[in-house]
Design an enzyme around this catalytic site. Sequence first.
Site, PDB file in Angstrom:
ATOM      1  N   CYS A   1      -3.876   0.420   6.836  1.00 45.35           N
ATOM      2  CA  CYS A   1      -2.466   0.501   6.476  1.00 45.35           C
ATOM      3  C   CYS A   1      -2.356   0.867   5.002  1.00 45.35           C
ATOM      4  CB  CYS A   1      -1.743  -0.816   6.737  1.00 45.35           C
ATOM      5  SG  CYS A   1       0.002  -0.740   6.278  1.00 45.35           S
ATOM      6  N   GLY A   2      -1.802   2.036   4.731  1.00 46.85           N
ATOM      7  CA  GLY A   2      -1.711   2.499   3.348  1.00 46.85           C
ATOM      8  C   GLY A   2      -0.704   1.734   2.516  1.00 46.85           C
ATOM      9  N   HIS A   3       0.494   1.495   3.074  1.00 46.98           N
ATOM     10  CA  HIS A   3       1.520   0.839   2.252  1.00 46.98           C
ATOM     11  C   HIS A   3       1.096  -0.584   1.904  1.00 46.98           C
ATOM     12  CE1 HIS A   3       3.173  -1.696   5.526  1.00 46.98           C
ATOM     13  NE2 HIS A   3       3.847  -2.300   4.576  1.00 46.98           N
TER      14      HIS A   3
ATOM     15  N   ASP B   1       8.398   2.708  10.569  1.00 49.45           N
ATOM     16  CA  ASP B   1       7.922   2.546   9.198  1.00 49.45           C
ATOM     17  C   ASP B   1       8.995   2.996   8.217  1.00 49.45           C
ATOM     18  OD1 ASP B   1       6.431   2.214   6.897  1.00 49.45           O
ATOM     19  OD2 ASP B   1       4.648   3.155   7.724  1.00 49.45           O
TER      20      ASP B   1
ATOM     21  N   GLY C   1       1.176   5.445   4.498  1.00 45.96           N
ATOM     22  CA  GLY C   1       0.038   5.906   3.702  1.00 45.96           C
ATOM     23  C   GLY C   1      -1.140   6.385   4.516  1.00 45.96           C
ATOM     24  N   SER C   2      -1.487   5.672   5.596  1.00 49.81           N
ATOM     25  CA  SER C   2      -2.615   6.122   6.405  1.00 49.81           C
ATOM     26  C   SER C   2      -2.311   7.429   7.104  1.00 49.81           C
ATOM     27  CB  SER C   2      -3.004   5.046   7.427  1.00 49.81           C
ATOM     28  OG  SER C   2      -1.877   4.614   8.161  1.00 49.81           O
TER      29      SER C   2
END
Length: 404
Positions: A104-106, A302, A307-308
């Site tokens: 998970c990017g965020h 989202d 981010g991912s």
Amino acid sequence: MDLAHSLDNESAGEVIRCIDMHTTGEPVRIVYAGFPALTGETLLAQREQALKQYDHLRRRILLEPRGHYDMYGAIIRPSTELVESEEAHVGVLYAHNGGFGTMCGHATLALGRFLVDTQDPAVFPKRHELAVDPASGTVMVNLHAPCGIVRVTVPVVITAKGEKSDPSRPVSFLSPPAYATATQLPVSIPPELRWSQLGDRDAITIGVSYGGTYFAIVDVRELGLEQGLKEVDLDLVAPVLQTLKAYLNTHPDFLAACQHPPDKPLPYPYAVMVVDSGVGVRPDDVEGTEAGLCFFADNQIDRSPTGSCVVARMALAYAKGERRRGQRWAYNSLVSNHFGTGAFVGGIVETGVQQAAIMSGREAVVVRVEGGAYYTGTSSFIVEAGDSTSHSGFSMKSVMTSSN
């Protein structure tokens, strides 16, 4: 004695302590104390143990009445096999409304700030190993995520008490190797599932790409949504994406494109990302921009640019010859477009990556993703004796489903 302290002492069971943050409006609830010890020797084993033994705690932390259907979580894991081997400083398990994720990017951007700011060795035993790079005024944290090592760079300011994260500059991370598995995959839509906006078409074309987890990436107009993402009617778009996501998760060609190497078990396709290259806030230091709307997990929307999936979209665009190394591109969500701020910036920093984790010798890329993250609050969660309603959390969706 204040009420909060009294409730902590009188509550049934362990108090679960969290820090709440957000990245472009997408929440992340960082669990730093109170989650039961996980004994798995690997992070993936810990993830499996959390799913089998403590999934009720995931629901308690994220769902109602303490959270909501679109809440997101990050559970700090102080010890993993890569922490013990000194390849990583700390580990994390990502949690959402459907279970435990792999990347998970965020949440990574937010977690980077928290890990720099905490000084508690019980929370982050290797905090003392973090070092400031005086030239850039940043600290690097090597984070062990279920998909691999994610290298997070956190800007800092120096105070009398040491360094702390600087919210005026973006956090960034370097992705694990990312790659496209299908650049233009035709997907036939059965008559009973076709939505009205498709018109007389019976198929769509999607891309499939891995950015720490698998994404189906589709142009908004490929779905027949000619209005694009400039002014989105979620009541119109949401049923289309829910139908498509459920169908893709049964489609053999899509599932074949999401197969991962046997030694890196990542269990399921994660999300559908709808993109629109015709809209998006464009910061001054990028070459282009686009917007996206991501439906992930159990049809969670989202708020951030995801981010991912910025990583996955970069990998897909590189495979199609649409991005090159060093290009900086802005990725927006509906929220960043609305507020005019909060876009993630992605850029490919390494190409030609070849390693055992890449299937069939596919060329992979490493992507840097930048974005801002902010604190919103703190929480101490308890369950009083006799409180069966909140013990395992709930969603109105599950309540209504079980009532029918």
